[in-house]
Scaffold this active site. Structure first.
Site, short mmCIF file in Angstrom:
data_model
loop_
_atom_site.label_atom_id
_atom_site.label_comp_id
_atom_site.label_asym_id
_atom_site.label_seq_id
_atom_site.Cartn_x
_atom_site.Cartn_y
_atom_site.Cartn_z
N LYS A 16 0.84 -1.22 0.00
CA LYS A 16 0.00 0.00 0.00
C LYS A 16 0.87 1.26 0.00
O LYS A 16 0.65 2.18 -0.77
CB LYS A 16 -0.95 0.00 1.21
N ARG A 89 -9.55 0.02 8.47
CA ARG A 89 -9.08 -1.34 8.71
C ARG A 89 -10.16 -2.17 9.41
O ARG A 89 -9.90 -3.31 9.80
CB ARG A 89 -7.85 -1.30 9.61
N ARG A 123 11.80 -7.54 5.43
CA ARG A 123 11.89 -6.08 5.35
C ARG A 123 12.82 -5.51 6.43
O ARG A 123 12.59 -5.71 7.61
CB ARG A 123 10.48 -5.49 5.49
N ARG A 155 11.49 -3.27 11.71
CA ARG A 155 10.38 -2.67 12.44
C ARG A 155 9.92 -3.67 13.47
O ARG A 155 9.83 -4.87 13.18
CB ARG A 155 9.22 -2.38 11.45
N ARG A 166 -0.59 -9.62 12.87
CA ARG A 166 -1.11 -8.64 11.91
C ARG A 166 -1.92 -9.34 10.81
O ARG A 166 -2.96 -8.83 10.38
CB ARG A 166 0.04 -7.84 11.28
P1 AMP Z 1 0.86 0.17 8.81
O1 AMP Z 1 2.12 0.96 8.64
O2 AMP Z 1 -0.28 0.64 7.99
O3 AMP Z 1 1.10 -1.33 8.69
O4 AMP Z 1 0.39 0.42 10.34
C1 AMP Z 1 1.23 0.08 11.43
C2 AMP Z 1 0.40 -0.14 12.68
O5 AMP Z 1 -0.30 1.07 13.03
C3 AMP Z 1 -0.69 -1.20 12.58
O6 AMP Z 1 -0.21 -2.51 12.78
C4 AMP Z 1 -1.63 -0.75 13.71
O7 AMP Z 1 -1.10 -1.09 14.98
C5 AMP Z 1 -1.58 0.76 13.57
N1 AMP Z 1 -2.62 1.24 12.60
C6 AMP Z 1 -2.42 1.82 11.38
N2 AMP Z 1 -3.57 2.10 10.78
C7 AMP Z 1 -4.55 1.69 11.63
C8 AMP Z 1 -5.98 1.69 11.58
N3 AMP Z 1 -6.64 2.16 10.51
N4 AMP Z 1 -6.65 1.18 12.63
C9 AMP Z 1 -6.02 0.72 13.72
N5 AMP Z 1 -4.68 0.66 13.84
C10 AMP Z 1 -3.94 1.15 12.80
#
Ligand code: AMP
Length: 208
Positions: A16, A89, A123, A155, A166
């Site tokens: 994404k 999400r 990664r 990360r 996840r």
């Molecule tokens: P990402 O970089 O999009 O994978 O987001 C990293 C982390 O941020 C996720 O694993 C969640 O812990 C939190 N996060 C990001 N977007 C959301 C969302 N829309 N709802 C809830 N938690 C989020």
């Protein structure tokens, strides 16, 4: 003018963040990424960041109300629309979004779980922002950034236990959004396995 709200939907590791860049340039729209906003809050140790850190490190989802709040506040400033990366999400988030910024298009980045696990656990990144992907993009010297010679790190949520969590959460909470947007007639599915440029082209074609 009606604003464009384009959602990039997909599992963690589906690309994404990577593909949002080309779409943003093509459509001249900003990318709003909840993951980026939350990581910034963690780095700055704001009250939100302090609350979110442990949840994020464990690969779990931050509370719906918190994430809805930060997106709503941000979108109030984006009059022509935006590309949403990592939001919504959950069905609760998707329904809330319809109230303040109805989605015009959803691109589903389709990647099988086996490939996602490979991508996420391979990664590695540098604090300069450079991202490596073992075995596809390998640094010249093991564990060290080609650009700035700093040590690479993983990360916290790309570590095996968090990756498992996840993906579980994606299947349970986020996947129902596919049906939600299909019913609204705004869903396009793109095969997101392949070279980055190749997938970029498929996305741009799907947007025509
Ligand atoms: P990402 O970089 O999009 O994978 O987001 C990293 C982390 O941020 C996720 O694993 C969640 O812990 C939190 N996060 C990001 N977007 C959301 C969302 N829309 N709802 C809830 N938690 C989020």
């Amino acid at each position: 003018m009606k604003s464009t709200i384009l959602v990039l939907l997909g599992a963690p590791g589906s690309g994404k963040g990577t593909h949002s860049k080309v779409v943003a340039e093509k459509l001249s729209l900003p990318v709003v990424s909840t993951g980026v906003m939350l990581r910034e809050a963690v780095a700055k140790q704001t009250p939100l960041g302090k609350k979110a850190k442990a949840i994020m490190d464990a690969g779990k989802l931050v509370d719906d109300e918190i994430v809805i709040g930060i997106v709503k506040e941000r979108l109030a400033r984006e009059k022509t629309g935006c590309i949403l990366d990592g939001f919504p999400r959950s069905i609760v988030q998707a329904k809330a979004l319809e109230e303040f910024a109805p989605v015009t298009t959803t691109i589903l980045l389709d990647v099988p779980d086996k490939e996602l696990i490979k991508r996420l656990s391979g990664r590695w990144q540098c604090k300069c922002g450079e991202i490596y992907n073992i075995p596809n993009k390998v640094p010249k010297k093991k564990g060290v950034c080609d650009k700035c010679n700093e040590r690479l790190f993983q990360r916290e949520d790309d570590k095996p236990e968090a990756v498992k969590k996840r993906l579980e959460i994606y299947h349970k909470d986020t996947k129902p959004l596919i049906e939600f947007y299909r019913k609204k007639n705004v869903l396009v599915t793109v095969d997101a396995v392949g070279d980055i440029e190749e997938v970029d082209e498929r996305i741009l074609k799907a947007l025509k």
